[in-house]
Design an enzyme around this catalytic site. Structure first.
Site, mmCIF file in Angstrom:
data_model
loop_
_atom_site.group_PDB
_atom_site.id
_atom_site.type_symbol
_atom_site.label_atom_id
_atom_site.label_comp_id
_atom_site.label_asym_id
_atom_site.label_seq_id
_atom_site.Cartn_x
_atom_site.Cartn_y
_atom_site.Cartn_z
ATOM 1 N N HIS A 65 42.677 29.738 20.785
ATOM 2 C CA HIS A 65 43.125 28.110 21.272
ATOM 3 C C HIS A 65 43.513 27.473 19.891
ATOM 4 C CE1 HIS A 65 41.723 23.918 21.654
ATOM 5 N NE2 HIS A 65 42.388 24.038 22.619
ATOM 6 N N GLU A 91 35.364 10.716 36.866
ATOM 7 C CA GLU A 91 34.420 11.597 36.435
ATOM 8 C C GLU A 91 35.184 12.593 35.563
ATOM 9 O OE1 GLU A 91 32.418 14.361 39.381
ATOM 10 O OE2 GLU A 91 31.248 12.657 39.215
ATOM 11 N N ARG A 105 40.918 -4.219 36.458
ATOM 12 C CA ARG A 105 39.924 -4.151 35.514
ATOM 13 C C ARG A 105 40.154 -3.085 34.544
ATOM 14 N NH1 ARG A 105 34.797 -3.090 39.000
ATOM 15 N NH2 ARG A 105 36.351 -1.851 39.944
ATOM 16 N N GLN A 126 27.559 22.469 23.890
ATOM 17 C CA GLN A 126 28.091 21.633 22.704
ATOM 18 C C GLN A 126 29.390 20.838 22.914
ATOM 19 O OE1 GLN A 126 27.668 23.843 19.082
ATOM 20 N NE2 GLN A 126 29.748 22.825 18.143
ATOM 21 N N ASP A 127 29.347 19.754 22.532
ATOM 22 C CA ASP A 127 30.370 18.666 22.702
ATOM 23 C C ASP A 127 31.233 18.614 21.253
ATOM 24 O OD1 ASP A 127 30.370 18.763 25.315
ATOM 25 O OD2 ASP A 127 30.030 16.417 25.410
ATOM 26 N N ASN A 128 32.455 18.752 20.934
ATOM 27 C CA ASN A 128 32.950 18.240 19.544
ATOM 28 C C ASN A 128 34.016 17.292 19.790
ATOM 29 O OD1 ASN A 128 31.399 20.426 18.450
ATOM 30 N ND2 ASN A 128 32.845 21.845 19.403
ATOM 31 N N LYS A 148 42.899 27.461 5.353
ATOM 32 C CA LYS A 148 42.631 28.436 5.990
ATOM 33 C C LYS A 148 43.327 28.910 7.252
ATOM 34 C CE LYS A 148 37.987 28.478 7.526
ATOM 35 N NZ LYS A 148 36.830 28.368 8.326
ATOM 36 N N ASP A 149 43.939 27.960 7.960
ATOM 37 C CA ASP A 149 45.024 28.281 9.061
ATOM 38 C C ASP A 149 46.356 28.637 8.653
ATOM 39 O OD1 ASP A 149 43.049 27.726 11.145
ATOM 40 O OD2 ASP A 149 43.831 25.725 11.477
ATOM 41 N N HIS A 188 42.378 29.534 16.948
ATOM 42 C CA HIS A 188 41.105 29.996 16.621
ATOM 43 C C HIS A 188 40.332 30.774 17.862
ATOM 44 C CE1 HIS A 188 41.324 26.286 14.077
ATOM 45 N NE2 HIS A 188 41.649 27.301 13.319
ATOM 46 N N TYR A 234 36.248 18.321 22.982
ATOM 47 C CA TYR A 234 36.167 19.548 23.798
ATOM 48 C C TYR A 234 34.677 20.106 23.936
ATOM 49 C CZ TYR A 234 36.432 21.719 18.935
ATOM 50 O OH TYR A 234 36.046 22.021 17.778
ATOM 51 N N LYS A 253 36.212 27.020 26.366
ATOM 52 C CA LYS A 253 36.515 25.674 25.840
ATOM 53 C C LYS A 253 37.078 24.705 27.062
ATOM 54 C CE LYS A 253 37.030 26.681 20.999
ATOM 55 N NZ LYS A 253 37.813 26.655 19.879
ATOM 56 N N GLU A 278 33.741 33.657 13.164
ATOM 57 C CA GLU A 278 35.234 32.924 13.345
ATOM 58 C C GLU A 278 36.240 34.036 13.402
ATOM 59 O OE1 GLU A 278 35.661 30.613 9.881
ATOM 60 O OE2 GLU A 278 34.987 28.760 10.895
#
Length: 190
Positions: free
Chosen positions: A118, A28, A23, A46-48, A168-169, A61, A131, A71, A142
């Site tokens: 990261h 998990e 199937r 928080q999930d992103n 920015k990066d 970052h 994440y 994270k 930041e």
């Protein structure tokens, strides 16, 4: 859940137990109880999710105290090279990095504790990256390090001329030019 130690203590690779049959599969992806038993006591709040194409590099970052974040990262679709850099002054692994390939096939997750920068590079045509964070995003907090810092020597797994970065990066400082933010041995979880 299988925990794989890396060359930097507390930066961990997590392999879920996968149940597969005709199937499809089931696993998990997160259990607060198991995470606290096997890794550390923290609460993700928080999930992103991001979507990127081949060659995109996001990072390196971090968030400065008191808004620093741990994270727990994973790939839903595609593949990335995920990188954590120790930026804790006084750490025996200061300036060292750990890189792991996260893919939709291996279902691995990567735990990046507070005190680390990261980032990731996209190795597949497209990636969907998720994440969890244990602190809310705070734009005033930041921080970042140059992705191509020669002292870090990170091989991002893509040709430099194919790298796609945000404006920015492209402008972050080298680690040696950055004001110290984290000190090894100080608790970042209070």
């Amino acid at each position: 859940m299988n925990i794989i130690q890396t060359q930097i203590p507390d930066v961990l690779i997590i392999e879920p137990r996968i149940f597969q049959d005709d199937r499809g599969y089931f696993f998990e992806s997160f259990s607060q109880r198991l995470f606290e038993e096997k890794i550390c006591k923290t609460v993700f709040i928080q999930d992103n999710e991001s979507k990127s194409s081949y060659g995109v590099i996001r990072g390196l970052h971090f968030q400065k105290p008191p808004f620093c974040q741990s994270k727990l990262v994973r790939v839903i679709k595609g593949a990335v090279l995920d990188v954590a850099v120790d930026i804790r002054i006084g750490s025996p692994t200061y300036g060292q990095s750990v890189a792991v390939e996260l893919t939709e096939e291996n279902h691995r997750q990567f735990f990046v504790p507070r005190g680390f920068a990261h980032g990731f590079s996209v190795l597949s045509e497209e990636v969907i990256f998720q994440y969890k964070c244990d602190n809310y995003y705070a734009p005033q907090s930041e921080g970042a390090i140059a992705w191509d810092d020669p002292d870090l020597g990170i091989d991002w797994g893509i040709p430099t001329d194919k790298a796609i970065l945000s404006e920015k990066d492209r402008k972050h400082l080298l680690l040696k030019d950055m004001e110290p933010v984290f000190r090894y041995g100080e608790s970042l979880y209070e």
